[in-house]
Design a protein around this motif. Sequence first.
Motif, PDB file in Angstrom:
ATOM      1  N   ILE A  58       0.716  -1.126   0.273  1.00  0.00           N
ATOM      2  CA  ILE A  58       0.193   0.012  -0.135  1.00  0.00           C
ATOM      3  C   ILE A  58       0.528   1.276  -0.290  1.00  0.00           C
ATOM      4  O   ILE A  58       1.353   2.505  -0.912  1.00  0.00           O
ATOM      5  N   VAL A  59       1.866   0.818   0.998  1.00  0.00           N
ATOM      6  CA  VAL A  59       2.126   2.145   0.947  1.00  0.00           C
ATOM      7  C   VAL A  59       3.293   3.308  -0.176  1.00  0.00           C
ATOM      8  O   VAL A  59       3.365   3.871  -0.979  1.00  0.00           O
ATOM      9  N   VAL A  60       3.985   1.767  -1.328  1.00  0.00           N
ATOM     10  CA  VAL A  60       4.551   1.485  -2.319  1.00  0.00           C
ATOM     11  C   VAL A  60       4.174   2.173  -3.404  1.00  0.00           C
ATOM     12  O   VAL A  60       4.608   2.669  -4.159  1.00  0.00           O
ATOM     13  N   GLY A  61       2.892   1.485  -3.671  1.00  0.00           N
ATOM     14  CA  GLY A  61       1.834   1.703  -4.288  1.00  0.00           C
ATOM     15  C   GLY A  61       1.449   3.390  -4.729  1.00  0.00           C
ATOM     16  O   GLY A  61       1.254   4.076  -5.455  1.00  0.00           O
ATOM     17  N   LEU A  62       1.810   4.024  -3.370  1.00  0.00           N
ATOM     18  CA  LEU A  62       0.860   5.727  -3.165  1.00  0.00           C
ATOM     19  C   LEU A  62       1.990   6.087  -3.943  1.00  0.00           C
ATOM     20  O   LEU A  62       2.101   7.720  -4.301  1.00  0.00           O
ATOM     21  N   VAL A  63       3.385   5.634  -3.884  1.00  0.00           N
ATOM     22  CA  VAL A  63       5.139   6.336  -3.803  1.00  0.00           C
ATOM     23  C   VAL A  63       4.780   6.200  -5.738  1.00  0.00           C
ATOM     24  O   VAL A  63       4.765   5.707  -5.959  1.00  0.00           O
ATOM     25  N   PRO A  64       3.994   7.594  -6.240  1.00  0.00           N
ATOM     26  CA  PRO A  64       4.539   7.912  -8.460  1.00  0.00           C
ATOM     27  C   PRO A  64       5.144   7.679  -8.408  1.00  0.00           C
ATOM     28  O   PRO A  64       6.975   7.740  -7.867  1.00  0.00           O
TER      29      PRO A  64
ATOM     30  N   THR B 233       2.170 -11.069  -1.981  1.00  0.00           N
ATOM     31  CA  THR B 233       1.101 -10.118  -1.167  1.00  0.00           C
ATOM     32  C   THR B 233       0.683  -8.625  -1.584  1.00  0.00           C
ATOM     33  O   THR B 233      -0.408  -7.903  -1.337  1.00  0.00           O
ATOM     34  N   ALA B 234       1.616  -8.236  -1.610  1.00  0.00           N
ATOM     35  CA  ALA B 234       2.267  -6.895  -1.498  1.00  0.00           C
ATOM     36  C   ALA B 234       2.444  -6.014  -2.650  1.00  0.00           C
ATOM     37  O   ALA B 234       2.065  -5.057  -3.261  1.00  0.00           O
ATOM     38  N   ASN B 235       2.948  -7.236  -3.849  1.00  0.00           N
ATOM     39  CA  ASN B 235       2.377  -6.655  -5.321  1.00  0.00           C
ATOM     40  C   ASN B 235       1.119  -6.823  -5.594  1.00  0.00           C
ATOM     41  O   ASN B 235       0.636  -5.422  -6.881  1.00  0.00           O
ATOM     42  N   ASN B 236       0.013  -7.115  -5.280  1.00  0.00           N
ATOM     43  CA  ASN B 236      -0.749  -6.926  -5.295  1.00  0.00           C
ATOM     44  C   ASN B 236      -2.011  -5.877  -4.612  1.00  0.00           C
ATOM     45  O   ASN B 236      -2.637  -5.182  -5.104  1.00  0.00           O
ATOM     46  N   ALA B 237      -1.190  -5.241  -3.361  1.00  0.00           N
ATOM     47  CA  ALA B 237      -1.720  -4.951  -2.476  1.00  0.00           C
ATOM     48  C   ALA B 237      -0.956  -2.897  -3.525  1.00  0.00           C
ATOM     49  O   ALA B 237      -2.137  -2.181  -3.092  1.00  0.00           O
ATOM     50  N   MET B 238      -0.351  -3.094  -4.303  1.00  0.00           N
ATOM     51  CA  MET B 238      -0.228  -1.644  -4.397  1.00  0.00           C
ATOM     52  C   MET B 238      -1.360  -0.996  -5.453  1.00  0.00           C
ATOM     53  O   MET B 238      -1.275   0.117  -5.997  1.00  0.00           O
ATOM     54  N   VAL B 239      -1.402  -2.176  -6.412  1.00  0.00           N
ATOM     55  CA  VAL B 239      -2.628  -1.798  -7.433  1.00  0.00           C
ATOM     56  C   VAL B 239      -3.525  -0.971  -6.876  1.00  0.00           C
ATOM     57  O   VAL B 239      -3.575   0.867  -7.848  1.00  0.00           O
ATOM     58  N   GLY B 240      -3.871  -1.239  -5.746  1.00  0.00           N
ATOM     59  CA  GLY B 240      -5.305  -0.062  -5.654  1.00  0.00           C
ATOM     60  C   GLY B 240      -4.435   0.994  -5.169  1.00  0.00           C
ATOM     61  O   GLY B 240      -4.609   2.423  -6.080  1.00  0.00           O
ATOM     62  N   PRO B 241      -3.792   1.250  -4.247  1.00  0.00           N
ATOM     63  CA  PRO B 241      -3.310   2.836  -4.054  1.00  0.00           C
ATOM     64  C   PRO B 241      -2.606   3.465  -5.120  1.00  0.00           C
ATOM     65  O   PRO B 241      -2.621   4.406  -5.126  1.00  0.00           O
ATOM     66  N   SER B 242      -2.301   2.686  -5.752  1.00  0.00           N
ATOM     67  CA  SER B 242      -1.778   3.665  -7.178  1.00  0.00           C
ATOM     68  C   SER B 242      -2.859   3.825  -7.796  1.00  0.00           C
ATOM     69  O   SER B 242      -1.960   4.757  -8.970  1.00  0.00           O
TER      70      SER B 242
END
Length: 504
Positions: free
Chosen positions: A262-268, A306-315
């Motif tokens: 989630i945190v990494v996904g939010l970072v452009p 878990t991580a690489n799919n959790a980043m999809v929404g926040p990205s």
Amino acid sequence: MPEFLNYLGNVFAPFNFSILLLGTAGGLILGALPGLSPTMAVALLIPFTFHMEPTSGLILLGSVYTATVAGGAVSAILLKIPGAPANIATTLDGHQMARQGRAAQALQLSFLSSGVGGVLGVLVLIFFTPVLARWALNFGPSHLFWLAVLGVTVIASLATNSMIKGLAAGCIGLWISSIGYDGVHGVHRFSFTSHLDGGIHIIAALVGLFAIPQVIDMLVRSRGGGSGENMSKTVQPHSLLQAVRQVLSKPRTLTIGSIVGIVVGLVPGAGGQIAGLVAYDQSRKFSKTRETYGKGEPEGLIAAETANNAMVGPSLVPLLTLSVPGSPTAAVLLGGLLIHGIFPGPSLFTDYPEVSWTFINSLLVGQVLMVVLGLALARLAAKVIMLPEHYLAAAVVVLAVFGTYSVQHSYSDVLIMATLGGGMWFFEKYGFSAAPLVLGIVLGPIAEQNFVYGRTIAEAGDGILPYFFGGGLNIALVTLIILSVLGSAVLEMRARRKSSLVVA
């Protein structure tokens, strides 16, 4: 009632649901093909949305995006070839499980943990979009530089045999990332041949470093050479209920993977590859069985997926609320929105509530469909390893060439892919790993470009030190880097002490 629930029924309209089902199934298949990244898959489908309603077109693109990330785990587990950069960490334990005859278990755990991370990521997109959008705006060049450095600290832990070899491979990767045209200063670096003028594309490097060594080993073993590690040709049956229990019994691993994603996904500009590798590293450091990581440990696989799919929404948060695409795939989705006359921004959810909320709801429903279809695919895909190795090698070569050439339609990319693969096969004989090398290639441009941009901004302001070391976010990232380095050093010392006691 929350507003998004008012439009949930639109997802189940016959045409929209059919598009969602088709996009999810197609995304899983495309993701399993080496070289076809989520960005490429979404870009290829943009023309098919021209004559669709905006809602249906976005559902198609969004479902393909989410499913492709999860589908990349199939080739990562079965062939040790990441379907996309986001699946690099999946190869570390997933392929070892497949070698041990646990391919069915690995695929089940992969899709289940992908579903958990994906659902949590979309829920964050639904409930925290306004707040997180403002937070994502705080990330500038200095923060992205430190985030890349944080990723570099993971390099040493990716080599299970030797920390020194892991760092050496990572440094080689950082050097490879500097080859070609420098977009900041406008000069060519290390371009010994015209084939290197355009640099080394990450897909060419990814496919070459992971696929070609596997092909060579397969051919050697099929000719009775006895080289390389033997792979089990049986697939042990594994209960789906047991896989569900195994995933749910790892709350710490799921939490680490979800938070990092989630945190990494939010970072452009960060991307799923950083999310997966950082989550894998942090899960290993907090695990009681860290010595089994890299040898077929399910926790490592669960953390990465878990991580690489959790980043999809926040990205998608910066895209939908600020018109700032947070990743290459999000930039393609922005094009899909603009084609239909929809301009993302603060007023998106008030001007186009039906389109925006139906699209987000489709991402949530698509995660459930992805798990169901993925588990069905797993039963068939696991049998791939039962094929004779010379047939499997031929199929991998075709996919590798096709996937590499299709990125930029460049013959040079195919040559680079083959050259890197041959060199990696040679280095693997001396205990070097492809994972830290690829991580260096991925993180090199991010670190360099943001350092140069940050230095330019700093020289026009208060100076380099205040710019890179001032502010709460910079301090937090530097602290995480120090803790990560110290953690790796402590784990290495403990492992050496334990091995010395065993020898004694």
